[in-house]
Design an enzyme around this catalytic site. Structure first.
Site, PDB file in Angstrom:
ATOM      1  N   GLU A 328       0.980  55.109  45.754  1.00 39.66           N
ATOM      2  CA  GLU A 328       1.392  54.186  46.871  1.00 39.66           C
ATOM      3  C   GLU A 328       0.438  53.035  46.861  1.00 39.66           C
ATOM      4  OE1 GLU A 328       3.300  55.190  50.734  1.00 39.66           O
ATOM      5  OE2 GLU A 328       1.458  55.091  51.488  1.00 39.66           O
ATOM      6  N   HIS A 359       2.047  78.453  32.451  1.00 39.42           N
ATOM      7  CA  HIS A 359       3.461  79.010  31.873  1.00 39.42           C
ATOM      8  C   HIS A 359       4.471  78.040  31.981  1.00 39.42           C
ATOM      9  CE1 HIS A 359       1.381  83.012  31.544  1.00 39.42           C
ATOM     10  NE2 HIS A 359       0.715  82.614  32.440  1.00 39.42           N
TER      11      HIS A 359
END
Length: 524
Positions: A328, A359
């Site tokens: 932002e 993973h």
């Protein structure tokens, strides 16, 4: 790897300490020459002058002619600091005193609901910075939580967010905080009205609403009209942007959740990082170095994103907060002077908690064909003393991932491993390209002793200042957000169209088609 082979003490040369954190930036595609060039770039773009302007209260938010004085909220200076001719130090102190008073009442079980029962649940109703900042602190400092108070957040306009939270609550012991500068933000106002209706339907007299609602706002008349006692209204100021507001009265749920003393430690940690940012030479300034590394990869190595890999379950919302802070602030294509950029600014911020990410997305980091710099964020000790062995494994995973990104895995090593497994040369040749891990993937490691209020405060301030440094180099204003405002304006118009099936089809063909589908679904 060559840089490490050339300089056995590279870690000492490319690491530094500040405010309880160590930054190891030795695993970057960086030598002394390139670092000096980046520091020269920072100097040429006026980082020291704009840093002084930031802390002194100059209107660094030039499109709205406002200062950005979030640093004043955690300062211990007694020197007058004027905004529009008024010293804001007393305002800050008054707000902090009121936060402490509320905490004392709630924690002392003296704040009673309409039926005379003490408050057990505090529900923060707010969105953007009024939600993301307080939530990341509450989650990160869970080991410091107050035993008799639970903190909840309602942010999304999605009814599911509201109902899942309300279903957990006892209206007699619930205290709602409505956090909205205008007291008119659509999501916050809608959710606040629903909570008001819910608590009244559950038996709370309208005359007792003030016992169950607080507000943090600049629009006192609207809050009073809602039913909030003027004594229960805390201030919001134009000189604090939403994504920097957790240090202000917006931090009330933080103080209620972890205690005011710990809230003060959070401020103290941020203050220490502020002082480091103000005083340290550029070459040993942690926010400056981190900001310049981001510029280095985005503008000179064509990186498109930056990953935050938090090896702490408690930091699971950290990425959400930094996404708002960074994207932002620096998601702009226009300079402070109003001209179009001919280079990229802002970065896509993403990431998550380790070891889960190993993973999932770490595969792309190790073998993908794009440069994706990352920060590993690691606390060396667990707050749970009985689980230090398990925490040791967590730290080992963080260090190993950082090392693997840098070193990779060579074809010689892979061939030797496959041969030892009994594979034939033709099999090895077929598998080899799939198993090579090139290495030379840039990453930082941020280390602290343990995640506590002080270290969390300094970490949050570090990223605030990193974002500011990048904005200076890119020449943009990081304190406005006009793109966000456009979405709010269009939402009001389209809300009217969705409410009235007879409304004119005066939008673009795609939007008109979507509106028709909405109405046809309601009718079916």
């Amino acid at each position: 790897m060559e840089l490490f082979e050339q300089h056995s003490n590279r870690f000492d040369e490319f690491s530094l300490q500040a405010a309880g954190w160590t930054l190891d930036y030795s695993k970057n595609r960086l030598d002394h020459g390139s670092l000096e060039a980046l520091l020269a770039l920072a100097d040429q773009t006026g980082i020291e002058e704009l840093r002084e302007a930031l802390f002194s209260g100059a209107p660094v938010n030039n499109t709205e002619q406002r200062p950005a004085l979030h640093t004043a909220l955690r300062s211990d200076s007694t020197e007058p600091l004027h905004v529009d001719g008024e010293d804001i130090r007393p305002q800050i102190q008054s707000a902090q005193t009121r936060i402490r008073e509320i905490c004392d009442q709630v924690h002392g079980r003296q704040w009673l609901g309409y039926s005379g029962k003490p408050i057990t649940d505090v529900i923060n109703i707010g969105i953007g910075g009024s939600f993301l900042g307080p939530r990341v602190v509450i989650q990160s400092l869970d080991p410091y939580k107050q035993d008799n108070i639970k903190i909840h957040f309602i942010a999304n306009i999605d009814p599911g967010d509201l109902l899942v939270t309300l279903n957990k609550l006892n209206p007699e012991t619930s205290l709602f905080i409505v956090a909205s500068k205008s007291f008119g933000t659509q999501e916050t106002t809608c959710n606040a009205l629903q909570c008001r209706e819910w608590i009244i339907a559950k038996g709370t007299p309208e005359t007792s609403l003030s016992k169950h609602f607080l507000a943090i706002t600049a629009n006192i008349p609207k809050a009073v009209e809602f039913g909030i006692n003027p004594e229960n209204i805390l201030p919001m100021w134009d000189w604090v942007g939403g994504r920097y507001s957790l240090w202000s009265a917006i931090g009330l749920p933080i103080a209620l959740g972890i205690g005011f003393d710990n809230f003060e430690q959070l401020l103290a940690g941020a203050r220490e990082m502020d002082q480091h940012f103000q005083q340290a030479p550029l070459e040993s300034n942690m926010p400056v170095i981190m900001g310049l590394l981001g510029v280095w990869y985005q503008n000179f190595w064509d990186a498109r994103s930056h990953g935050l890999l938090c090896y702490s379950y408690y930091l699971r919302s950290f990425v959400d907060h930094i996404q708002q802070l960074d994207m932002e602030s620096n998601g702009k294509s226009i300079t402070r002077l109003g001209t179009s950029l001919d280079y990229r600014s802002g970065s896509v911020i993403w990431g998550g908690e380790g070891c889960n990410g190993q993973h999932a997305y770490h595969q792309l980091l190790h073998q993908g064909n794009q440069h994706t710099p990352v920060d590993f964020i690691v606390a060396l000790l667990s707050p749970h003393s009985e689980l230090q062995e398990q925490h040791r494994i967590l730290v080992a995973n963080a260090f190993s991932q950082s090392q693997a990104l840098m070193s990779g895995k060579s074809s010689d090593l892979i061939c030797a491993e496959l041969a030892a497994q009994g594979l034939e040369p033709t099999q090895i040749e077929a598998l080899l390209p799939h198993k090579i891990i090139p290495g030379n993937r840039p990453n930082n490691t941020l280390l602290t002793r343990t995640l506590d209020p002080h270290s969390l405060g300094s970490l949050l301030a570090l990223y605030e200042h990193k974002v500011f440094v990048q904005s200076v180099v890119w020449g943009i204003n990081p304190f406005d957000q006009w793109g966000v405002e456009l979405g709010k304006q269009l939402s009001d118009t389209l809300g009217d169209r969705l409410q009235d099936p007879e409304a004119p089809a005066d939008q673009d063909s795609s939007t008109n088609g979507l509106i028709r589908l909405y109405h046809s679904t309601l009718d079916s």
